[in-house]
Design an enzyme around this catalytic site. Structure first.
Site, PDB file in Angstrom:
ATOM      1  N   CYS A   1      57.034  17.022  27.358  1.00 29.72           N
ATOM      2  CA  CYS A   1      57.703  15.724  27.453  1.00 29.72           C
ATOM      3  C   CYS A   1      59.229  15.810  27.350  1.00 29.72           C
ATOM      4  O   CYS A   1      59.925  14.857  27.674  1.00 29.72           O
ATOM      5  CB  CYS A   1      57.170  14.777  26.389  1.00 29.72           C
ATOM      6  SG  CYS A   1      55.373  14.595  26.419  1.00 29.72           S
TER       7      CYS A   1
ATOM      8  N   ASN B   1      52.511   7.070  28.278  1.00 29.42           N
ATOM      9  CA  ASN B   1      53.268   8.313  28.119  1.00 29.42           C
ATOM     10  C   ASN B   1      53.105   9.145  29.391  1.00 29.42           C
ATOM     11  O   ASN B   1      52.030   9.653  29.670  1.00 29.42           O
ATOM     12  CB  ASN B   1      52.742   9.074  26.893  1.00 29.42           C
ATOM     13  CG  ASN B   1      53.475  10.385  26.646  1.00 29.42           C
ATOM     14  OD1 ASN B   1      54.188  10.894  27.512  1.00 29.42           O
ATOM     15  ND2 ASN B   1      53.283  10.939  25.467  1.00 29.42           N
TER      16      ASN B   1
ATOM     17  N   HIS C   1      62.154   9.155  25.097  1.00 26.96           N
ATOM     18  CA  HIS C   1      60.854   9.455  25.696  1.00 26.96           C
ATOM     19  C   HIS C   1      59.884   8.358  25.294  1.00 26.96           C
ATOM     20  O   HIS C   1      59.797   7.970  24.130  1.00 26.96           O
ATOM     21  CB  HIS C   1      60.372  10.819  25.196  1.00 26.96           C
ATOM     22  CG  HIS C   1      58.941  11.103  25.482  1.00 26.96           C
ATOM     23  ND1 HIS C   1      58.364  10.858  26.718  1.00 26.96           N
ATOM     24  CD2 HIS C   1      57.953  11.609  24.691  1.00 26.96           C
ATOM     25  CE1 HIS C   1      57.078  11.201  26.668  1.00 26.96           C
ATOM     26  NE2 HIS C   1      56.817  11.657  25.462  1.00 26.96           N
TER      27      HIS C   1
END
Length: 312
Positions: free
Chosen positions: A112, A267, A237
């Site tokens: 990520c 996500n 993020h």
């Protein structure tokens, strides 16, 4: 002159899977997912839609947005943990499809944090005059490595791509500072298991992320010679609304200065920061000369942050 972002692009699949859809196949509820993660829906790619396809759509848009031709690109960096196959890289597939005949191409893997890792790498190549333009892409098809029977992880992830063209910008603007980090001892908390599915120890990852996101944001601001009072917008993020809010609170920002796109996409790993950044720009929430902080964390464990004075 600093390197900066000249153009952005994003792509998300058409198929929307809502929390109510997941209620039908998992022992969970819309309220549980929303209150604990902030997610309401996520996009899921078709079976025949791969990371290289999504990367291509986002990259085309970024090049057009930047006014840069494919043949002007010197390097393509694709951040992904879900390539179509082990090789050729998504970056090489993308080079062919774009017609970026003069570009070197490689994938990088930082989960990520991938968009930040790619951004920092591109900055160094541009500012060393190695390449005039670097195309970076964050892309994930997480649906193919998600265990849809695991209610702890199945509710979290979505698919998508974001892209940016990095080149030199006017004096005082661009990527002012970055910070990258890793702690391999934490890899056991977030990884691909022996069944080739995402495994996550949610409690340990949450503790790490809350601590690291805020610390990295403050550290990278210090590297840029700035303070939290200088920040106009925070794009973290998009992993969990509580983690994102914790980072906002560390910077003492008002709620309107936090990018919140997790409700729409879930996500999306390496693509999430770029997708959120594109959406905020499209809605006029980021303006020229704004100080924008990007910060993320991911499997590895990895983390990264960047401070940008927006504009060309």
């Amino acid at each position: 002159m600093n390197a900066g972002i000249l153009g952005l692009g994003k792509y998300v699949p058409e198929k929307i899977v809502t929390n109510l859809d997941l209620e039908k196949i998992l022992d969970t509820s819309d309220e549980w997912i929303r209150t604990r993660t902030g997610i309401q829906e996520r996009r899921i790619a078709r079976e025949d839609e791969h990371s290289s396809d999504m990367a291509y759509e986002a990259a085309k848009q970024a090049l057009e947005n930047a006014g840069v031709k494919p043949e002007e690109i010197g390097l393509i960096l694709v951040a992904t943990i879900t390539p179509d196959r082990a090789f050729p890289s998504v970056a090489c597939q993308l080079q062919e499809r774009l017609g970026a005949v003069n570009a070197a191409a490689m994938d990088l893997s930082a989960a990520c944090s991938g968009f930040i890792y790619a951004l920092a790498t591109a900055k160094l190549y541009v500012e060393s005059n190695t390449y005039d333009y670097v195309l970076i892409v964050g892309v994930e098809k997480l649906s193919k490595i998600t265990d849809w029977n695991d209610r702890n992880t199945a509710v979290l992830f979505g698919d998508g791509a974001s892209a940016a063209v990095i080149g030199k910008v006017s004096e005082g603007r661009g990527i002012l500072a970055f910070e990258l980090g890793a702690d391999g001892t934490g890899g056991k908390y977030l990884n691909m298991n022996d069944e080739n599915f995402i495994y996550m120890n949610g409690r340990e990852v949450f503790k790490f992320a809350v601590r690291q996101m805020g610390a990295t944001a403050l550290s990278v601001l210090e590297k840029a010679g700035l303070s939290k009072e200088d920040v106009d917008f925070l794009v973290p993020h998009q992993a969990n609304i509580r983690i994102m809010e914790a980072a906002r609170e560390r910077l003492e920002l008002s709620e309107d200065k936090l990018s919140k796109r997790i409700h729409k996409y879930g996500n999306t790993s390496s693509s999430s920061i770029g997708i959120a950044l594109k959406d905020e720009l499209d809605e006029g929430k980021i303006k020229d000369d704004d100080i924008v902080v990007l910060v993320g964390f991911g499997g590895g464990l990895t983390w990264g942050g960047a401070v940008i004075r927006w504009g060309k």
